[in-house]
Design a protein around this motif. Structure first.
Motif, PDB file in Angstrom:
ATOM      1  N   CYS A 186     -27.766  24.490  53.145  1.00  0.00           N
ATOM      2  CA  CYS A 186     -27.841  24.761  54.564  1.00  0.00           C
ATOM      3  C   CYS A 186     -26.508  24.661  54.948  1.00  0.00           C
ATOM      4  CB  CYS A 186     -28.773  23.804  55.508  1.00  0.00           C
ATOM      5  SG  CYS A 186     -30.571  23.952  55.093  1.00  0.00           S
ATOM      6  N   GLY A 187     -25.911  25.357  55.920  1.00  0.00           N
ATOM      7  CA  GLY A 187     -24.630  25.030  56.510  1.00  0.00           C
ATOM      8  C   GLY A 187     -24.315  26.326  57.492  1.00  0.00           C
ATOM      9  N   SER A 188     -23.016  25.880  57.879  1.00  0.00           N
ATOM     10  CA  SER A 188     -22.394  26.731  58.887  1.00  0.00           C
ATOM     11  C   SER A 188     -21.366  27.488  58.308  1.00  0.00           C
ATOM     12  CB  SER A 188     -22.000  26.197  60.347  1.00  0.00           C
ATOM     13  OG  SER A 188     -21.622  27.212  61.293  1.00  0.00           O
ATOM     14  N   PHE A 189     -21.212  28.675  57.938  1.00  0.00           N
ATOM     15  CA  PHE A 189     -20.296  29.376  57.022  1.00  0.00           C
ATOM     16  C   PHE A 189     -19.629  30.197  57.832  1.00  0.00           C
ATOM     17  CE2 PHE A 189     -21.998  28.360  52.534  1.00  0.00           C
ATOM     18  CZ  PHE A 189     -22.066  26.989  52.725  1.00  0.00           C
ATOM     19  N   TYR A 190     -18.296  30.717  57.239  1.00  0.00           N
ATOM     20  CA  TYR A 190     -17.529  31.502  58.287  1.00  0.00           C
ATOM     21  C   TYR A 190     -18.078  32.949  58.304  1.00  0.00           C
ATOM     22  CZ  TYR A 190     -13.219  33.698  60.383  1.00  0.00           C
ATOM     23  OH  TYR A 190     -12.473  34.411  60.895  1.00  0.00           O
ATOM     24  N   LEU A 191     -18.359  33.553  57.157  1.00  0.00           N
ATOM     25  CA  LEU A 191     -18.910  34.768  57.008  1.00  0.00           C
ATOM     26  C   LEU A 191     -20.492  35.070  57.528  1.00  0.00           C
ATOM     27  CD1 LEU A 191     -16.682  36.525  54.129  1.00  0.00           C
ATOM     28  CD2 LEU A 191     -16.468  36.691  56.708  1.00  0.00           C
ATOM     29  N   PRO A 192     -21.013  34.207  56.663  1.00  0.00           N
ATOM     30  CA  PRO A 192     -22.709  34.411  56.825  1.00  0.00           C
ATOM     31  C   PRO A 192     -23.111  33.556  58.168  1.00  0.00           C
ATOM     32  CG  PRO A 192     -22.243  32.922  55.079  1.00  0.00           C
ATOM     33  CD  PRO A 192     -21.049  33.531  55.379  1.00  0.00           C
ATOM     34  N   GLY A 193     -22.391  33.043  58.715  1.00  0.00           N
ATOM     35  CA  GLY A 193     -22.717  31.939  59.826  1.00  0.00           C
ATOM     36  C   GLY A 193     -23.585  30.796  59.422  1.00  0.00           C
ATOM     37  N   LYS A 194     -24.810  30.648  60.155  1.00  0.00           N
ATOM     38  CA  LYS A 194     -25.597  29.534  59.666  1.00  0.00           C
ATOM     39  C   LYS A 194     -26.390  30.122  58.765  1.00  0.00           C
ATOM     40  CE  LYS A 194     -25.930  26.597  63.733  1.00  0.00           C
ATOM     41  NZ  LYS A 194     -24.506  27.000  64.546  1.00  0.00           N
ATOM     42  N   ILE A 195     -26.349  29.516  57.466  1.00  0.00           N
ATOM     43  CA  ILE A 195     -27.122  30.140  56.373  1.00  0.00           C
ATOM     44  C   ILE A 195     -28.033  28.846  55.437  1.00  0.00           C
ATOM     45  CG2 ILE A 195     -25.164  29.460  54.812  1.00  0.00           C
ATOM     46  CD1 ILE A 195     -25.644  31.613  52.949  1.00  0.00           C
ATOM     47  N   LEU A 196     -29.237  29.709  55.049  1.00  0.00           N
ATOM     48  CA  LEU A 196     -30.362  28.771  54.503  1.00  0.00           C
ATOM     49  C   LEU A 196     -30.741  29.415  53.307  1.00  0.00           C
ATOM     50  CD1 LEU A 196     -33.210  27.301  56.282  1.00  0.00           C
ATOM     51  CD2 LEU A 196     -33.659  28.440  54.236  1.00  0.00           C
ATOM     52  N   CYS A 209     -29.465  34.582  56.754  1.00  0.00           N
ATOM     53  CA  CYS A 209     -27.885  34.318  57.136  1.00  0.00           C
ATOM     54  C   CYS A 209     -28.214  34.752  58.786  1.00  0.00           C
ATOM     55  CB  CYS A 209     -27.075  35.195  56.675  1.00  0.00           C
ATOM     56  SG  CYS A 209     -26.720  34.812  54.875  1.00  0.00           S
ATOM     57  N   HIS A 210     -26.702  34.349  59.402  1.00  0.00           N
ATOM     58  CA  HIS A 210     -26.640  34.525  60.824  1.00  0.00           C
ATOM     59  C   HIS A 210     -27.725  33.938  61.789  1.00  0.00           C
ATOM     60  CE1 HIS A 210     -23.712  37.241  59.111  1.00  0.00           C
ATOM     61  NE2 HIS A 210     -24.659  38.247  58.788  1.00  0.00           N
ATOM     62  N   LEU A 211     -28.099  32.614  61.309  1.00  0.00           N
ATOM     63  CA  LEU A 211     -29.083  32.131  62.142  1.00  0.00           C
ATOM     64  C   LEU A 211     -28.359  31.562  63.439  1.00  0.00           C
ATOM     65  CD1 LEU A 211     -30.653  30.448  59.034  1.00  0.00           C
ATOM     66  CD2 LEU A 211     -31.426  32.437  60.261  1.00  0.00           C
ATOM     67  N   SER A 212     -29.226  31.208  64.138  1.00  0.00           N
ATOM     68  CA  SER A 212     -28.806  30.346  65.573  1.00  0.00           C
ATOM     69  C   SER A 212     -29.121  28.908  65.313  1.00  0.00           C
ATOM     70  CB  SER A 212     -29.430  30.919  66.760  1.00  0.00           C
ATOM     71  OG  SER A 212     -30.689  30.877  66.813  1.00  0.00           O
ATOM     72  N   LYS A 213     -30.376  28.481  64.743  1.00  0.00           N
ATOM     73  CA  LYS A 213     -30.541  27.159  64.425  1.00  0.00           C
ATOM     74  C   LYS A 213     -31.520  27.210  63.193  1.00  0.00           C
ATOM     75  CE  LYS A 213     -32.873  23.382  67.083  1.00  0.00           C
ATOM     76  NZ  LYS A 213     -33.690  22.805  67.934  1.00  0.00           N
ATOM     77  N   ILE A 214     -31.087  26.118  62.402  1.00  0.00           N
ATOM     78  CA  ILE A 214     -31.920  25.732  61.017  1.00  0.00           C
ATOM     79  C   ILE A 214     -32.887  24.611  61.389  1.00  0.00           C
ATOM     80  CG2 ILE A 214     -31.516  25.105  58.929  1.00  0.00           C
ATOM     81  CD1 ILE A 214     -28.857  26.276  58.712  1.00  0.00           C
ATOM     82  N   LEU A 215     -34.230  24.809  61.096  1.00  0.00           N
ATOM     83  CA  LEU A 215     -35.033  23.983  61.365  1.00  0.00           C
ATOM     84  C   LEU A 215     -35.672  22.908  60.245  1.00  0.00           C
ATOM     85  CD1 LEU A 215     -37.322  26.471  63.445  1.00  0.00           C
ATOM     86  CD2 LEU A 215     -35.604  24.697  64.359  1.00  0.00           C
ATOM     87  N   VAL A 216     -34.919  23.093  59.195  1.00  0.00           N
ATOM     88  CA  VAL A 216     -35.207  22.176  57.860  1.00  0.00           C
ATOM     89  C   VAL A 216     -33.899  21.655  57.115  1.00  0.00           C
ATOM     90  CG1 VAL A 216     -37.525  23.618  57.335  1.00  0.00           C
ATOM     91  CG2 VAL A 216     -35.098  24.297  56.635  1.00  0.00           C
ATOM     92  N   LYS A 217     -34.158  20.926  56.316  1.00  0.00           N
ATOM     93  CA  LYS A 217     -32.719  20.304  55.613  1.00  0.00           C
ATOM     94  C   LYS A 217     -32.950  20.480  54.006  1.00  0.00           C
ATOM     95  CE  LYS A 217     -34.633  15.696  55.533  1.00  0.00           C
ATOM     96  NZ  LYS A 217     -35.892  15.910  56.041  1.00  0.00           N
ATOM     97  N   GLU A 218     -31.712  20.435  53.586  1.00  0.00           N
ATOM     98  CA  GLU A 218     -31.650  20.487  51.792  1.00  0.00           C
ATOM     99  C   GLU A 218     -32.504  19.387  51.390  1.00  0.00           C
ATOM    100  OE1 GLU A 218     -27.661  20.406  50.454  1.00  0.00           O
ATOM    101  OE2 GLU A 218     -26.856  21.938  52.045  1.00  0.00           O
ATOM    102  N   GLY A 219     -33.330  19.835  50.492  1.00  0.00           N
ATOM    103  CA  GLY A 219     -34.090  19.090  49.805  1.00  0.00           C
ATOM    104  C   GLY A 219     -35.649  19.330  50.132  1.00  0.00           C
ATOM    105  N   ASP A 220     -35.852  19.817  51.469  1.00  0.00           N
ATOM    106  CA  ASP A 220     -37.230  19.999  51.939  1.00  0.00           C
ATOM    107  C   ASP A 220     -37.971  21.044  51.067  1.00  0.00           C
ATOM    108  OD1 ASP A 220     -36.718  18.478  53.955  1.00  0.00           O
ATOM    109  OD2 ASP A 220     -36.752  19.747  55.559  1.00  0.00           O
ATOM    110  N   PHE A 221     -39.275  20.809  50.953  1.00  0.00           N
ATOM    111  CA  PHE A 221     -40.153  21.675  50.341  1.00  0.00           C
ATOM    112  C   PHE A 221     -40.810  22.386  51.353  1.00  0.00           C
ATOM    113  CE2 PHE A 221     -43.777  23.789  48.313  1.00  0.00           C
ATOM    114  CZ  PHE A 221     -43.211  24.172  47.241  1.00  0.00           C
ATOM    115  N   VAL A 222     -40.753  23.937  51.286  1.00  0.00           N
ATOM    116  CA  VAL A 222     -41.279  24.822  52.530  1.00  0.00           C
ATOM    117  C   VAL A 222     -42.399  25.574  51.904  1.00  0.00           C
ATOM    118  CG1 VAL A 222     -39.039  24.564  54.024  1.00  0.00           C
ATOM    119  CG2 VAL A 222     -39.600  26.498  52.339  1.00  0.00           C
ATOM    120  N   ASP A 223     -43.597  25.809  52.802  1.00  0.00           N
ATOM    121  CA  ASP A 223     -44.504  26.644  52.434  1.00  0.00           C
ATOM    122  C   ASP A 223     -44.485  28.081  52.853  1.00  0.00           C
ATOM    123  OD1 ASP A 223     -45.986  24.352  51.612  1.00  0.00           O
ATOM    124  OD2 ASP A 223     -46.733  24.190  53.703  1.00  0.00           O
TER     125      ASP A 223
END
Length: 262
Positions: A186-196, A209-223
């Motif tokens: 997860c991060g805020s990068f120059y070209l892809p913007g907020k990326i997951l 990519c190009h997200l406005s908000k990330i709702l999870v964090k690194e290490g999370d398991f998602v369904d």
């Protein structure tokens, strides 16, 4: 779902989708028996079980020339078959963006290099078991505004082909995980913007990519289908949308094909 059947040496039969794979496609191979691994175009791919059957997802890189290539299957014994890769012409797309998004100062170039390295390192990882749960689903519903493989030219400067698909959705649209897996970047990068990025196991990753908000964090398991982010227009964009990418063993492939075949 209709599979094209082919016959390998020593009598082994298998099938695959799409029926006419082309450069940039993921190929879903249906195996008659359990296999340890498959080798195709110099890369190792691994089988998984689904509803009592065995499958493997292999990747055809964009740069592969049309032709016939060998697929080796390692099971109780080594067998092989041929897969024909058909030609496909990808169109060119011209885009206008602010000059600062094309001509970068040295500190920005250094930042981009670090971020590209972080993404490539993440996508080259390998979890030796499937984390996904059956077929993949669309991360958002919207118009496909830019298909995979477009040769993009920004302000008359040629860039690499589009590495995913763009789904035109308003900022703030919920973005769902295309399948179950673990969040690995997860991060805020120059070209892809907020990326997951999600690791689905067996070298399969999805990128958002190009997200406005990330709702999870690194290490999370998602369904599969879980809300993981909100769409936006961060990074190098001409408007709000979701960029959705799929990588198999480090090879970028067309997400739309994956969603159609599996």
């Amino acid at each position: 779902m209709f599979f094209l059947f082919v016959f390998a040496k020593e009598g082994l039969s298998l099938s695959f989708l799409p029926e006419k794979p082309f450069p940039g496609t993921p190929v879903l191979v249906s195996l008659p028996t359990k296999a340890e691994k498959l080798i195709f175009l110099g890369k190792d791919f691994y089988a998984f079980a689904y509803q009592g059957k065995y499958y493997a997802l292999v990747a055809v890189p964009l740069g592969v020339k049309p032709g016939t290539y060998t697929l080796k299957i390692y099971g109780e014994k080594i067998t092989s078959t041929k897969i024909k890769i058909y030609p496909k012409k990808y169109p060119t797309e011209h885009l206008k963006v602010p000059p600062k998004m094309i001509h970068y100062p040295q500190e920005v170039i250094d930042r981009i290099k670090r971020e590209v390295k972080a993404i490539k390192t993440t996508l080259s990882g390998f979890t030796p078991k499937p984390l996904f749960d059956g077929p993949f689903v669309w991360p958002a519903a919207g118009r496909l505004s830019s298909p995979f493989g477009f040769r993009r030219i920004y302000n008359d400067v040629p860039k690499s082909p589009h590495s995913g698909i763009d789904i035109a959705v308003p900022s703030g649209t919920p973005v769902k995980a295309a399948n179950s897996g673990r969040v690995v970047l997860c991060g805020s990068f120059y070209l892809p913007g907020k990326i997951l990025i999600i690791d689905h196991g067996l070298g399969i990753y999805t990128v958002y990519c190009h997200l406005s908000k990330i709702l999870v964090k690194e290490g999370d398991f998602v369904d599969k289908g879980q809300k993981i982010a909100l769409s936006g227009k961060s990074g190098r964009v001409t408007g709000p949308h979701l960029h959705f990418g799929v990588y198999v063993r480090g090879v970028k492939v067309d997400p739309k094909v994956l969603l159609e075949v599996f």
